[in-house]
Design a protein around this motif. Structure first.
Motif, PDB file in Angstrom:
ATOM      1  N   UNK A  27      -7.490 -23.462   3.208  1.00 32.37           N
ATOM      2  CA  UNK A  27      -6.633 -23.702   1.858  1.00 32.37           C
ATOM      3  C   UNK A  27      -5.826 -22.848   1.830  1.00 32.37           C
ATOM      4  N   UNK A  28      -5.645 -21.398   2.523  1.00 29.30           N
ATOM      5  CA  UNK A  28      -4.769 -20.436   2.402  1.00 29.30           C
ATOM      6  C   UNK A  28      -5.768 -19.481   1.028  1.00 29.30           C
ATOM      7  N   UNK A  29      -7.299 -19.521   1.792  1.00 23.16           N
ATOM      8  CA  UNK A  29      -8.735 -18.691   0.502  1.00 23.16           C
ATOM      9  C   UNK A  29      -8.855 -18.323   1.726  1.00 23.16           C
ATOM     10  N   UNK A  30      -9.418 -16.818   0.949  1.00 23.39           N
ATOM     11  CA  UNK A  30     -10.878 -16.711   2.185  1.00 23.39           C
ATOM     12  C   UNK A  30     -11.879 -16.518   1.949  1.00 23.39           C
ATOM     13  N   UNK A  64      -7.951 -10.466  -3.922  1.00 24.41           N
ATOM     14  CA  UNK A  64      -6.950 -10.829  -2.792  1.00 24.41           C
ATOM     15  C   UNK A  64      -7.274  -9.937  -1.051  1.00 24.41           C
ATOM     16  N   UNK A  65      -7.133 -10.975  -0.533  1.00 23.33           N
ATOM     17  CA  UNK A  65      -7.063  -9.813   1.133  1.00 23.33           C
ATOM     18  C   UNK A  65      -5.299 -10.369   1.180  1.00 23.33           C
ATOM     19  N   UNK A  66      -4.878  -8.954   1.427  1.00 22.78           N
ATOM     20  CA  UNK A  66      -3.444 -10.019   2.440  1.00 22.78           C
ATOM     21  C   UNK A  66      -2.801 -11.071   1.691  1.00 22.78           C
ATOM     22  N   UNK A  67      -3.403 -10.499   0.641  1.00 27.25           N
ATOM     23  CA  UNK A  67      -2.123 -11.658  -0.546  1.00 27.25           C
ATOM     24  C   UNK A  67      -2.999 -13.335  -0.604  1.00 27.25           C
ATOM     25  N   UNK A  68      -3.901 -13.202  -0.382  1.00 31.21           N
ATOM     26  CA  UNK A  68      -4.023 -14.576  -0.410  1.00 31.21           C
ATOM     27  C   UNK A  68      -6.079 -14.654  -0.531  1.00 31.21           C
TER      28      UNK A  68
END
Length: 81
Positions: A27-30, A64-68
């Motif tokens: 869901x848009x998270x790493x 955040x990585x790449x905005x996530x």
């Protein structure tokens, strides 16, 4: 994942004591799962320690990585004398 690349992504010094288990995108998270290496703590080098499994996993929110959003899921070892 290459250890050099991993050390650039993780907070300084973390890759020395933890190894990568897996990476998930949910869901848009790493989510980066790390397990503590089987390295005896320096404070107890004179004692015979045995690794007896892991403590419950903890979650640490990282930059955040790449905005996530990025979460580190850490599993620390239980040491017994």
């Amino acid at each position: 994942m290459d250890s050099t690349l991993l050390s650039l992504i993780l907070p300084e010094g973390l890759s020395e004591y933890f190894e990568l288990d897996k990476v998930e995108t949910v869901s848009d998270s790493y989510y980066i799962y790390l397990q503590e290496r089987n390295i005896q703590p320096k404070e107890f080098t004179s004692e015979k320690l045995i690794s007896k499994g892991f403590f419950d996993e903890i979650s640490v929110r990282d930059f955040p990585l790449r905005g996530k959003p990025c979460f580190l899921k850490l599993k620390r070892r239980k040491w017994m004398i």
